[in-house]
Design a protein around this motif. Structure first.
Motif, PDB file in Angstrom:
ATOM      1  N   THR A 117       6.550  -0.166   1.852  1.00 25.23           N
ATOM      2  CA  THR A 117       5.866  -0.529   0.615  1.00 25.23           C
ATOM      3  C   THR A 117       6.709  -0.174  -0.590  1.00 25.23           C
TER       4      THR A 117
ATOM      5  N   GLY B 130       9.873  -8.866  -6.976  1.00 23.28           N
ATOM      6  CA  GLY B 130       8.775  -8.803  -6.027  1.00 23.28           C
ATOM      7  C   GLY B 130       8.966  -9.783  -4.882  1.00 23.28           C
ATOM      8  N   GLU B 131       9.409 -10.991  -5.209  1.00 23.18           N
ATOM      9  CA  GLU B 131       9.658 -12.001  -4.181  1.00 23.18           C
ATOM     10  C   GLU B 131      10.746 -11.542  -3.218  1.00 23.18           C
TER      11      GLU B 131
ATOM     12  N   THR C  49       9.411  -8.902  -0.867  1.00 19.05           N
ATOM     13  CA  THR C  49       8.533  -9.548   0.109  1.00 19.05           C
ATOM     14  C   THR C  49       9.354 -10.225   1.195  1.00 19.05           C
ATOM     15  N   ASP C  50      10.431 -10.877   0.798  1.00 17.23           N
ATOM     16  CA  ASP C  50      11.317 -11.529   1.767  1.00 17.23           C
ATOM     17  C   ASP C  50      11.900 -10.531   2.758  1.00 17.23           C
TER      18      ASP C  50
ATOM     19  N   PHE D 138       8.554  -6.195   2.806  1.00 18.38           N
ATOM     20  CA  PHE D 138       7.833  -5.143   2.100  1.00 18.38           C
ATOM     21  C   PHE D 138       6.459  -5.619   1.642  1.00 18.38           C
ATOM     22  N   ASP D 139       5.503  -4.703   1.694  1.00 18.50           N
ATOM     23  CA  ASP D 139       4.272  -4.881   0.939  1.00 18.50           C
ATOM     24  C   ASP D 139       4.558  -4.490  -0.511  1.00 18.50           C
ATOM     25  N   VAL D 140       4.025  -5.258  -1.449  1.00 13.23           N
ATOM     26  CA  VAL D 140       4.264  -5.019  -2.875  1.00 13.23           C
ATOM     27  C   VAL D 140       2.981  -4.512  -3.531  1.00 13.23           C
ATOM     28  N   GLU D 141       3.077  -3.361  -4.196  1.00  8.96           N
ATOM     29  CA  GLU D 141       1.974  -2.847  -5.000  1.00  8.96           C
ATOM     30  C   GLU D 141       2.470  -2.655  -6.431  1.00  8.96           C
TER      31      GLU D 141
ATOM     32  N   ARG E 297      18.363 -11.535  -4.322  1.00  8.33           N
ATOM     33  CA  ARG E 297      18.133 -11.191  -2.927  1.00  8.33           C
ATOM     34  C   ARG E 297      19.302 -10.396  -2.356  1.00  8.33           C
TER      35      ARG E 297
END
Length: 243
Positions: free
Chosen positions: A7, A23-24, A27-28, A31-34, A226
């Protein structure tokens, strides 16, 4: 047993400075994004005040993002900026990796013994960044919007720079960035709408020029973001936590 995803916690220091492309990219990488909003929109005109931050132990990465205020502003440093600096110290002591962006990068410098002061000239727009470690911080044009710059904390290693300011350093499991890798066209439109003082024009660039260049670089920027996140995870966050 189903594996638990790592996370990342993005600290939204100002409501208009969101994680966007970063964030993207996380996620790629699975990861969970908070997110945690530090200064909400209704406090933007009077941002001072103490903040109770989340426990850093619950996160693999914490990423403080940008803001329009100086990290050294006394009223802020004595309240939530000081609270956030303590969060950074606690996170580092517990082995949580840190990724600071612009204001967030300056926050890391200030937290760990460097200094932040007014730069002789602002950097606004797409600036060429020279990198010593393109596997961590890819070089090339990166978006900038800042009036301050840091001096390196003791023990830090500078990785990238422009002619006017340091652009990236590493210290332990922390990576500080002066530029904004998260910026895409939609986020930039939000920032331009908030540019009521005409900072871009004063720096010699129009809003239309900024938008056009951002659109031209969109594909290249997304790829380099990325690569940056991959380098950060491989060489910093991916290393064993201190015992």
């Amino acid at each position: 047993m189903v594996p638990v995803a790592p996370t990342v916690l993005f600290l939204i220091n100002e409501h208009i400075a969101t994680e966007a492309l970063l964030g993207e990219a996380f996620t790629d990488h699975g990861f969970d994004v908070e997110t945690f909003e530090v200064v909400p929109a209704e406090r933007a005109e009077d941002p001072a005040g103490h903040v109770t931050f989340p426990d850093p132990a619950g996160y693999d990465v914490i990423a403080p993002l940008g803001a329009t205020w100086p990290v050294y502003e006394p009223a802020l440093r004595d309240t939530w900026v000081g609270d956030e600096m303590q969060l950074m110290r606690d996170a580092a002591a517990g082995g949580t990796a840190l990724l600071g962006v612009c204001f967030g990068g300056q926050l890391l410098a200030q937290t760990f013994g460097g200094s932040v002061a007014r730069s002789p000239r602002p950097e606004i727009g797409w600036c060429e960044v020279t990198s010593d470690r393109s596997d961590i911080v890819p070089g090339g044009p990166w978006f900038q919007w800042h009036f301050d710059r840091w001096s390196l904390p003791p023990g830090a290693t500078e990785l990238a720079r422009t002619a006017d300011s340091s652009q990236a350093f590493v210290l332990g499991r922390a990576l500080a960035l002066q530029f904004h890798p998260e910026v895409d066209t939609e986020l930039l439109k939000v920032w331009l709408a908030a540019d009521s003082n005409g900072e871009a024009l004063q720096a010699g660039i129009t809003h239309d020029e900024l938008l056009t260049r951002t659109e031209e670089l969109a594909v290249d920027t997304a790829a380099r973001v990325r690569r940056l996140v991959a380098g950060f995870l491989t060489y910093l966050a991916g290393q064993p936590r201190p015992s």
